[in-house]
Design an enzyme around this catalytic site. Structure first.
Site, PDB file in Angstrom:
ATOM      1  N   LYS A 189      -2.789  -7.099  -0.790  1.00 15.74           N
ATOM      2  CA  LYS A 189      -2.160  -8.032   0.144  1.00 15.74           C
ATOM      3  C   LYS A 189      -2.171  -7.351   1.507  1.00 15.74           C
ATOM      4  CE  LYS A 189       2.192 -10.038   1.544  1.00 15.74           C
ATOM      5  NZ  LYS A 189       3.648 -10.087   1.330  1.00 15.74           N
ATOM      6  N   ASN A 211      10.118 -13.193  -1.969  1.00 16.36           N
ATOM      7  CA  ASN A 211      10.884 -12.031  -2.418  1.00 16.36           C
ATOM      8  C   ASN A 211      12.362 -12.185  -2.066  1.00 16.36           C
ATOM      9  OD1 ASN A 211      10.221  -8.444  -2.340  1.00 16.36           O
ATOM     10  ND2 ASN A 211      12.072  -9.461  -2.924  1.00 16.36           N
TER      11      ASN A 211
END
Lengths: 257, 66
Positions: free
Chosen positions: A96, A206
């Site tokens: 990522k 998250n």
């Protein structure tokens, strides 16, 4: 089933592993949501610390693919070096890619992002670039070798949802066959459902889970929202219209006045 | 020689990266990734990577991430 770079995932939910109140809470969030990917990072480790090994064991036990990030990197050099270290550490060529352009907004640096993506794709990485909804930038990232895009919903950690619906819808329409993950900025499950209804392929989040009062319950809520949103997208939603239109037939209406 | 290890000055006698890790207290099974002077050094190349005075060593391990 959704696939990225030829790997099938069991869920459209990609879940971060940071900021949970405890390792147990992290584990419970993954188990209850059935998240398909765990994002991880690399940080300095002191000799004899063992924190890294303990965390890695916890993640391995979850049994889901990991997506290492380059979070915190502000330059191409930092991001590329971090990606190489992550590939060795986590045994995956997925990365990522974050190249932060501004310390306060955490907005991606589009120029550094494209440059780093090109270097990493040429090195055999499968790059998941954290980007904006900018279609020109998206095109450059695809030209650099990326086969997945991760446009932001809103700045990282804000919980503001999909900040630019028009821009995201345009991006989705501009590249209809490119797998896209809405990454960052979501706060509640309805925003994830909306992303799915718009045709995005997955969501990465998250803070919204880790900072919820009950992370495991919130993780499940997001997972269900993603399923509902995707189902709705596949069901081909009706077009909105400005004027009211009766759903009950007018024909046969009794005259009682 | 003097190295900067994870941002802190350290004095070591080891001449290569693999030996330096052991001297610094990272066991042979330590799960870490290394970079010297901002360049990645794969685990398999540590024993062949000679150190120089003033080198900057980064030793990283898995952590939580979003």
């Amino acid at each position: 089933m959704v696939a990225f770079y030829g790997t099938d995932l069991c869920s459209r939910l990609m879940l971060g592993t940071s900021q949970y109140p405890s390792p147990k809470a992290l584990e419970a969030a993954f188990v209850r949501s059935g998240a398909g990917v765990a994002t991880v990072s690399l940080r300095r480790e002191a000799a004899g610390d063992g924190t890294g090994q303990g965390f890695w064991q916890l993640i391995r036990d979850l049994g889901v693919p990991v997506l290492p990030n380059t979070a915190g990197c502000h330059s191409v050099k930092e991001a590329v070096t971090t990606a190489h270290m992550a590939r060795e550490m986590f045994g995956t060529d997925w990365i990522k890619l974050e190249v932060v352009g501004h310390a306060d907004t955490l907005q991606p640096d589009p120029f550094g992002l494209v440059e780093a993506a090109g270097i990493l794709c040429a090195d055999g990485f499968k790059v998941f670039p954290y980007t904006t909804e900018d279609g020109i930038l998206a095109g450059r990232l695809l030209e650099a070798g990326c086969e997945v895009l991760m446009p932001w919903g809103a700045p990282i950690g804000t919980g503001l949802g999909l900040n630019n619906i028009y821009g995201l819808r345009t991006l989705r329409a501009q590249f209809p066959d490119v797998p896209m993950v809405i990454d960052a900025g979501l706060g509640v499950p309805s925003q994830a459902a909306q992303a799915m209804e718009m045709g995005f392929d997955a969501v990465l989040l998250n803070t919204a889970v880790a900072k919820a009062g009950d992370p495991a319950k919130m993780a499940e809520a997001f997972a269900r929202a993603l399923e509902a949103g995707r189902l709705a997208y596949e069901a081909d939603p009706m077009e909105p219209r400005d004027m009211a239109h009766p759903s009950t037939p007018v024909l046969g209406l009794a005259v009682l006045s | 020689m003097k190295l900067t290890v994870n941002g802190t000055a350290q004095q070591i006698v080891a001449c290569d990266l693999a030996a330096a890790l052991v001297e610094l207290g990272y066991g042979p099974d330590a799960r870490v990734a290394t970079a010297i002077n901002e360049t990645f050094v794969p685990a398999g190349q540590r024993a062949r990577h000679a150190l120089s005075d003033g080198d900057r060593l980064e030793i990283l391990a898995p952590r939580q991430g979003g």
